[in-house]
Design a protein around this motif. Structure first.
Motif, mmCIF file in Angstrom:
data_model
loop_
_atom_site.group_PDB
_atom_site.id
_atom_site.type_symbol
_atom_site.label_atom_id
_atom_site.label_comp_id
_atom_site.label_asym_id
_atom_site.label_seq_id
_atom_site.Cartn_x
_atom_site.Cartn_y
_atom_site.Cartn_z
ATOM 1 N N PHE A 1 1.195 12.271 -9.390
ATOM 2 C CA PHE A 1 0.179 13.172 -9.348
ATOM 3 C C PHE A 1 0.403 14.368 -8.405
ATOM 4 O O PHE A 1 -0.453 15.286 -8.631
ATOM 5 N N GLY A 2 1.383 14.255 -7.604
ATOM 6 C CA GLY A 2 1.607 15.384 -6.586
ATOM 7 C C GLY A 2 0.737 15.427 -5.605
ATOM 8 O O GLY A 2 -0.005 14.290 -5.207
ATOM 9 N N ASP A 3 0.836 16.187 -4.506
ATOM 10 C CA ASP A 3 0.517 15.825 -3.161
ATOM 11 C C ASP A 3 -1.193 15.860 -2.850
ATOM 12 O O ASP A 3 -1.442 15.001 -2.628
ATOM 13 N N LEU A 4 -1.712 16.951 -3.389
ATOM 14 C CA LEU A 4 -3.111 17.001 -3.242
ATOM 15 C C LEU A 4 -3.932 16.118 -3.799
ATOM 16 O O LEU A 4 -4.682 15.045 -3.357
ATOM 17 N N PRO A 5 -3.721 15.998 -5.297
ATOM 18 C CA PRO A 5 -4.355 15.158 -6.008
ATOM 19 C C PRO A 5 -4.212 13.470 -5.496
ATOM 20 O O PRO A 5 -5.422 12.462 -5.326
ATOM 21 N N SER A 6 -2.956 13.154 -5.103
ATOM 22 C CA SER A 6 -2.852 11.855 -4.692
ATOM 23 C C SER A 6 -3.405 11.392 -3.392
ATOM 24 O O SER A 6 -3.994 10.444 -2.922
ATOM 25 N N VAL A 7 -3.097 12.440 -2.357
ATOM 26 C CA VAL A 7 -3.591 12.181 -1.128
ATOM 27 C C VAL A 7 -5.370 12.158 -1.088
ATOM 28 O O VAL A 7 -5.919 11.361 -0.392
ATOM 29 N N LEU A 8 -5.781 12.934 -1.891
ATOM 30 C CA LEU A 8 -7.363 12.721 -2.139
ATOM 31 C C LEU A 8 -7.845 11.285 -2.694
ATOM 32 O O LEU A 8 -8.779 10.655 -2.211
ATOM 33 N N LEU A 9 -6.881 10.967 -3.792
ATOM 34 C CA LEU A 9 -7.254 9.596 -4.636
ATOM 35 C C LEU A 9 -6.989 8.600 -3.339
ATOM 36 O O LEU A 9 -7.995 7.596 -3.393
ATOM 37 N N VAL A 10 -5.987 8.478 -2.851
ATOM 38 C CA VAL A 10 -5.677 7.348 -1.999
ATOM 39 C C VAL A 10 -6.631 7.064 -0.712
ATOM 40 O O VAL A 10 -7.078 6.142 -0.421
ATOM 41 N N ASN A 11 -7.189 8.186 -0.292
ATOM 42 C CA ASN A 11 -8.186 8.074 0.893
ATOM 43 C C ASN A 11 -9.531 7.898 0.521
ATOM 44 O O ASN A 11 -10.075 7.187 0.976
ATOM 45 N N LEU B 1 -1.797 18.878 4.846
ATOM 46 C CA LEU B 1 -2.478 19.546 3.837
ATOM 47 C C LEU B 1 -3.528 20.478 4.112
ATOM 48 O O LEU B 1 -3.628 21.607 3.799
ATOM 49 N N ILE B 2 -4.296 20.073 5.021
ATOM 50 C CA ILE B 2 -5.431 21.138 5.563
ATOM 51 C C ILE B 2 -4.557 22.140 6.134
ATOM 52 O O ILE B 2 -5.212 23.403 6.059
ATOM 53 N N VAL B 3 -3.755 21.922 7.089
ATOM 54 C CA VAL B 3 -3.019 22.863 7.882
ATOM 55 C C VAL B 3 -2.329 23.986 6.884
ATOM 56 O O VAL B 3 -2.473 25.201 6.889
ATOM 57 N N LEU B 4 -1.664 23.379 5.862
ATOM 58 C CA LEU B 4 -1.144 24.282 4.986
ATOM 59 C C LEU B 4 -1.893 25.145 4.204
ATOM 60 O O LEU B 4 -1.644 26.261 3.570
ATOM 61 N N TYR B 5 -3.018 24.433 3.474
ATOM 62 C CA TYR B 5 -4.034 25.470 2.617
ATOM 63 C C TYR B 5 -4.671 26.171 3.537
ATOM 64 O O TYR B 5 -5.209 27.167 3.150
ATOM 65 N N THR B 6 -4.976 26.032 4.874
ATOM 66 C CA THR B 6 -5.418 26.925 5.650
ATOM 67 C C THR B 6 -4.745 28.215 5.697
ATOM 68 O O THR B 6 -5.454 29.067 5.735
ATOM 69 N N GLY C 1 0.928 -1.183 0.106
ATOM 70 C CA GLY C 1 -0.044 -0.033 0.051
ATOM 71 C C GLY C 1 0.883 1.336 0.202
ATOM 72 O O GLY C 1 0.512 2.124 -0.613
ATOM 73 N N THR C 2 1.920 1.342 0.780
ATOM 74 C CA THR C 2 2.932 2.472 0.885
ATOM 75 C C THR C 2 3.514 2.546 -0.535
ATOM 76 O O THR C 2 3.669 3.704 -0.861
ATOM 77 N N LEU C 3 4.050 1.713 -1.284
ATOM 78 C CA LEU C 3 4.505 1.712 -2.637
ATOM 79 C C LEU C 3 3.670 2.495 -3.203
ATOM 80 O O LEU C 3 4.014 3.348 -4.202
ATOM 81 N N ILE C 4 2.531 1.821 -3.506
ATOM 82 C CA ILE C 4 1.650 2.426 -4.439
ATOM 83 C C ILE C 4 1.122 3.663 -4.072
ATOM 84 O O ILE C 4 1.162 4.683 -5.161
ATOM 85 N N ARG C 5 0.910 4.127 -3.031
ATOM 86 C CA ARG C 5 0.743 5.479 -2.412
ATOM 87 C C ARG C 5 1.913 6.445 -3.120
ATOM 88 O O ARG C 5 1.617 7.384 -3.514
ATOM 89 N N PHE C 6 3.185 5.996 -2.785
ATOM 90 C CA PHE C 6 4.355 6.733 -3.143
ATOM 91 C C PHE C 6 4.369 6.779 -4.694
ATOM 92 O O PHE C 6 4.704 8.164 -5.337
#
Length: 119
Positions: free
Chosen positions: A27-37, A79-84, A16-21
């Motif tokens: 795709f970059g930070d935001l798209p990948s975090v949204l997709l994996v979650n 990401l929430i903290v950074l975008y806030t 799972g970690t390898l695929i997330r990486f």
């Protein structure tokens, strides 16, 4: 837990970690975090919806291991903290929306899996 369950949890977490990486690099930070979650929530919903997937081995490999390594609450929170800091309260609204979408993904996958297993 047995040694088999520990090995399966480790194997699933590593995969799972390898695929997330790989998704992060693609795709970059935001798209990948949204997709994996969202995908992770749907995967757990699918597995929880069917009793045949409710075994120690399946739970260790896919739910705890793979989904645990694949999804990322810490990156989501960061990401929430950074975008806030950058865009203000709209980032909080966006986080709530994504959380709601994750719950919806879980529920839809759970329902589809449960309905499929009953047929």
């Amino acid at each position: 837990p047995s040694f088999k369950v520990i090995r399966l949890t480790f194997l699933g977490g590593a995969l799972g970690t390898l695929i997330r990486f790989a998704l992060l690099m693609s795709f970059g930070d935001l798209p990948s975090v949204l997709l994996v979650n969202l995908v992770g929530a749907a995967l757990i919903g699918w597995l929880n919806g069917n009793k045949k997937y409710d075994t120690d081995s399946m739970n260790a490999l896919w739910k705890v291991g793979f989904a645990g390594g694949f999804t990322t609450m810490s990156s989501f929170a960061a990401l929430i903290v950074l975008y806030t800091q950058g865009i203000g309260w709209s980032a909080i609204a966006f986080a709530l929306l994504i959380t709601g979408l994750g719950l919806g993904a879980y529920w839809l996958a759970f329902k589809a899996s449960r309905d499929r297993s009953r047929a």
